[in-house]
Design a protein around this motif. Structure first.
Motif, PDB file in Angstrom:
ATOM      1  N   VAL A  62       0.820  -1.217   0.000  1.00 29.79           N
ATOM      2  CA  VAL A  62       0.000   0.000   0.000  1.00 29.79           C
ATOM      3  C   VAL A  62       0.855   1.269   0.000  1.00 29.79           C
ATOM      4  O   VAL A  62       0.320   2.371   0.102  1.00 29.79           O
ATOM      5  CB  VAL A  62      -0.975   0.033   1.205  1.00 29.79           C
ATOM      6  N   TRP A  65      -0.287   3.696  -2.557  1.00 31.52           N
ATOM      7  CA  TRP A  65      -1.699   4.088  -2.453  1.00 31.52           C
ATOM      8  C   TRP A  65      -1.765   5.321  -1.547  1.00 31.52           C
ATOM      9  O   TRP A  65      -1.916   5.231  -0.342  1.00 31.52           O
ATOM     10  CB  TRP A  65      -2.488   2.919  -1.892  1.00 31.52           C
ATOM     11  N   TYR A  68      -4.728   5.966   0.888  1.00 29.09           N
ATOM     12  CA  TYR A  68      -4.685   5.101   2.070  1.00 29.09           C
ATOM     13  C   TYR A  68      -3.715   5.682   3.094  1.00 29.09           C
ATOM     14  O   TYR A  68      -4.010   5.732   4.288  1.00 29.09           O
ATOM     15  CB  TYR A  68      -4.264   3.671   1.715  1.00 29.09           C
TER      16      TYR A  68
END
Length: 175
Positions: A62, A65, A68
């Motif tokens: 992640v 991302w 996020y």
């Protein structure tokens, strides 16, 4: 003699009535203090829930991302009772949530993760509404904070679970 008795009775009544007013005010103050639960880091720290964190492999997955990462930072602020992101403008929150959903990496587009994202979306909107409305009880606000923390924790759990499942699916049987 009667006048002295009357004056003594009047003084006695005045003393009793003055004491009663103060007691009523103190009691009313104590009730309002008990009813008001302040949203503090200590109150948030005392929540009883399982806080899942990302595994090292999931952190790498992640890392790109951005939304996020931004949500994780805001959740950490929330744990410290900084509610500025969550009680701000609803349009900014809506924009953030839409970008968060659109930026979902393709390897995480599974039903469990998408459903956890929907739960996060709902809990974020509910927290925003509860924080911006004046007539909402502080206990309900605290409950909404807890729901957001649980929803984010469950998203982390599903991401970890997905990556672990993918790792075990790559292992081939030896026979």
């Amino acid at each position: 003699m009667k006048i002295g008795l009357i004056l003594l009775s009047i003084c006695f009544l005045m003393l009793i009535s003055c004491g009663t007013d103060n007691a009523k005010e103190d009691k009313a103050e104590a009730e309002t203090t008990n009813q008001k639960t302040v949203i503090t880091a200590k109150a948030i720290e005392n929540f009883n829930y399982t806080d899942y964190v990302l595994s090292s492999g999931a952190e790498k997955a992640v890392a790109n991302w951005e939304k996020y990462q931004e949500l994780a930072i805001q959740i950490n602020y929330l744990k410290k009772a900084d509610l500025s992101f969550f009680n701000g403008d609803k349009d900014l929150l809506r924009t953030f949530i839409e970008e968060f959903k659109l930026a979902l990496p393709t390897n995480f587009k599974t039903n469990p993760i998408i459903s956890r994202m929907a739960i996060i979306e709902t809990s974020l909107y509910r927290l925003n509404e509860n924080l911006t409305l004046d007539n909402i009880d502080d206990n309900l606000k605290l409950e909404s904070v807890k729901e957001v923390l649980i929803a984010f924790s469950n998203l982390n759990y599903q991401i970890n679970k997905k990556l672990e499942r993918d790792k075990y699916n790559k292992i081939k049987a030896e026979y």
